[in-house]
Scaffold this active site. Structure first.
Site, PDB file in Angstrom:
ATOM      1  N   ASP A  89      -8.293  51.911  51.302  1.00 29.27           N
ATOM      2  CA  ASP A  89      -9.330  50.877  51.163  1.00 29.27           C
ATOM      3  C   ASP A  89     -10.189  51.180  49.943  1.00 29.27           C
ATOM      4  OD1 ASP A  89     -10.549  53.144  52.486  1.00 29.27           O
ATOM      5  OD2 ASP A  89     -12.227  51.871  53.084  1.00 29.27           O
ATOM      6  N   GLU A 153     -12.301  54.401  55.000  1.00 34.04           N
ATOM      7  CA  GLU A 153     -13.108  55.516  54.485  1.00 34.04           C
ATOM      8  C   GLU A 153     -14.397  55.010  53.874  1.00 34.04           C
ATOM      9  OE1 GLU A 153     -14.801  58.672  52.071  1.00 34.04           O
ATOM     10  OE2 GLU A 153     -14.178  56.710  51.362  1.00 34.04           O
TER      11      GLU A 153
END
Ligand code: BES
Ligand code: MN
Ligand code: MN
Length: 457
Positions: A89, A153
């Site tokens: 991400d 994250e």
């Protein structure tokens, strides 16, 4: 480095780059629900590329949020097992207008690849897939390898925490290897041994029940934007110290020797200022820039809003004002404790003219990784072999909260073998990653696998 590895890398360089370009085209912005399908698409991409690289088994594991990609290849029960962690991400690309080329249309310019996620962390994750492919297709994998690549994250890894707790057996390993940090420079390789923790809060002040005419009411009714600014500026004193009672109670004070060692690392303050176009640095009195980032906690406003911010002028006394505030934490601070202290303090100092709402976003603990482990030695030897220089240990200011959890739940230590540069503009417009760093990172990771296997056998 074995010639077969180098040769394979040379031969497949173009494809290694074009595959990364494909991954970078996917806008996997975890913070923005509009991009949920794109985040899923990035997970599928990583899953497929793990299979292509030769893992025995790979899966996309759904969570309450974005999926976690898992893959493994077990070659020898007596060989060490490396768990590779990273994230696919990315941060939102805003402000878009400051990008020289669109964030999800990767461009290669001046030996760098420009795109959101180029360095943080898609480029660095992809080095691991390619190092794995090389070893698998040349000399053979010397270690067992597990991959766990997550999609949350940048939003606090909350679902990963559950996943790790529920799958501790499956994730068992001898060392966790992460490339999601920086080196000092391309001339000075380094291994990160410290990361800060974080406590991320939001404060909302509400004054009058509606936006008011700033002439009709101004001077008589308290303005939430003014009040929020005063409140925020009171959070640090003139010495750069945070004024929240109890904030420093658990902060680990380093010895003279440790501080000298830390400050001995090459650092050019002028270059640092020039890179950022600032005339001066600032921070807590009595500490160097390296210390302010590496071993001292801090507090920063990440965003602030309220009132009229559009074109031209509108005379308004706003009803509300808000700010997002992060505190970076160091050993032995505890993020939940700091969150509570912050909340208590804000509630205590908010003026009686305002209603105050304090909410918490994510938290995470600081980490210090050991320099005495076999895995650290293997990482150091890998740098020495590939870079011809011994890497120096550094403490960095960013956070990867899951590292502390790995230690707690999986009982394993992490090696932070990142290859980014502070100047790569992660989280900023025009994020990029050097092709030099990408390719040498692949080589260094492959060497790490070999050194680790040799050190244990
Ligand atoms: N890769 C960074 C952390 C990092 C960057 C560490 C540079 C050391 C050097 C990571 O993706 C990140 O941005 N983490 C967040 C954590 C937060 C979202 C919980 C951070 O540090 O703001
Ligand atoms: Mn990252
Ligand atoms: Mn990041």
């Amino acid at each position: 480095m074995e010639n077969s590895v180098k040769n394979y890398l040379e031969e497949h360089k173009d494809r290694f780059l074009s595959e990364l370009v494909e991954l970078l085209k996917i806008p996997s912005i975890s913070a923005d629900s509009k991009y949920k399908d794109d985040v899923a698409r990035a997970a599928d991409f990583v899953h497929q590329k793990l299979l292509d690289a030769g893992v025995d088994h790979a899966e996309v594991c759904p969570t309450k949020g974005h999926p976690i990609v898992y893959g493994e290849k077990m070659v020898d029960p007596s060989a060490p097992t490396i768990l590779v962690y990273g994230h696919y991400d990315v941060q939102p690309p805003d402000p878009l207008e400051l990008w020289h080329s669109p964030p999800f249309e990767p461009v290669i310019k001046d030996e760098k690849i420009y795109a959101r996620g180029a360095c943080d962390d898609k480029g660095q994750v992809y080095m691991h897939l390619k190092a794995f492919e090389i070893l698998n297709n040349t000399s053979g994998l010397p270690c067992n390898v597990k991959f766990m690549i997550e999609g949350e994250e940048e939003v606090g890894s909350e679902n990963l925490e559950t996943f790790v707790k529920e799958n501790s057996e499956k994730l068992s390993n001898d060392v966790i290897l992460i490339s999601d940090t920086s080196i000092v420079s391309n001339e000075i390789p380094s291994i990160t041994i410290g990361l800060r923790g974080i406590s991320y809060m939001e404060v909302e002040l509400t004054g009058p029940n509606r936006d008011l005419h700033s002439g009709v009411y101004g001077g008589a009714v308290a303005n939430p934007v003014n009040a929020l600014c005063e409140l925020i500026s009171s959070l640090k004193d003139e010495k750069g110290k945070i004024t929240i009672p109890g904030f420093y109670d658990r902060v680990l004070e380093y010895s003279e020797q440790d501080r000298n060692d830390l400050n001995a690392r090459p650092f050019d303050l002028q270059e640092y200022k020039d890179d950022l176009d600032i005339a001066e640095v600032q921070g807590e009195q009595g500490f160097s820039t390296i210390e302010r980032v590496g071993i001292r906690p801090t507090l920063d406003v990440n965003g602030i809003w309220g009132g009229y911010a559009g074109e031209g002028a509108k005379t308004v006394l706003p009803s509300k004002a808000s700010a997002k505030i992060s505190m970076r934490l160091v050993p032995n601070q505890d993020s939940q404790e700091i969150t509570d202290l912050f909340r208590k303090h804000i509630e205590a100092i908010a003026p009686p003219t305002m209603k105050v709402k304090v909410t918490e976003h994510h938290g995470g603990e600081p980490t210090v990784t050991p320099t005495t482990s076999a895995a650290y030695a293997a990482a150091s030897a890998a740098f020495e072999e590939v870079w011809g220089k011994r890497p120096i240990p550094t403490m960095e200011g960013g956070s990867i909260p899951i590292v502390a959890l790995f230690k707690e739940v999986l009982k394993s230590d992490t090696v932070l073998m990142g290859f980014g540069l502070d100047s790569d503009a992660i989280h900023s417009p025009n994020e990029h990653y050097g092709l030099f760093n990408y390719f040498i990172g692949i080589e260094t990771i492959a060497s790490f696998h070999q050194k680790l296997a040799n050190s244990v056998s």
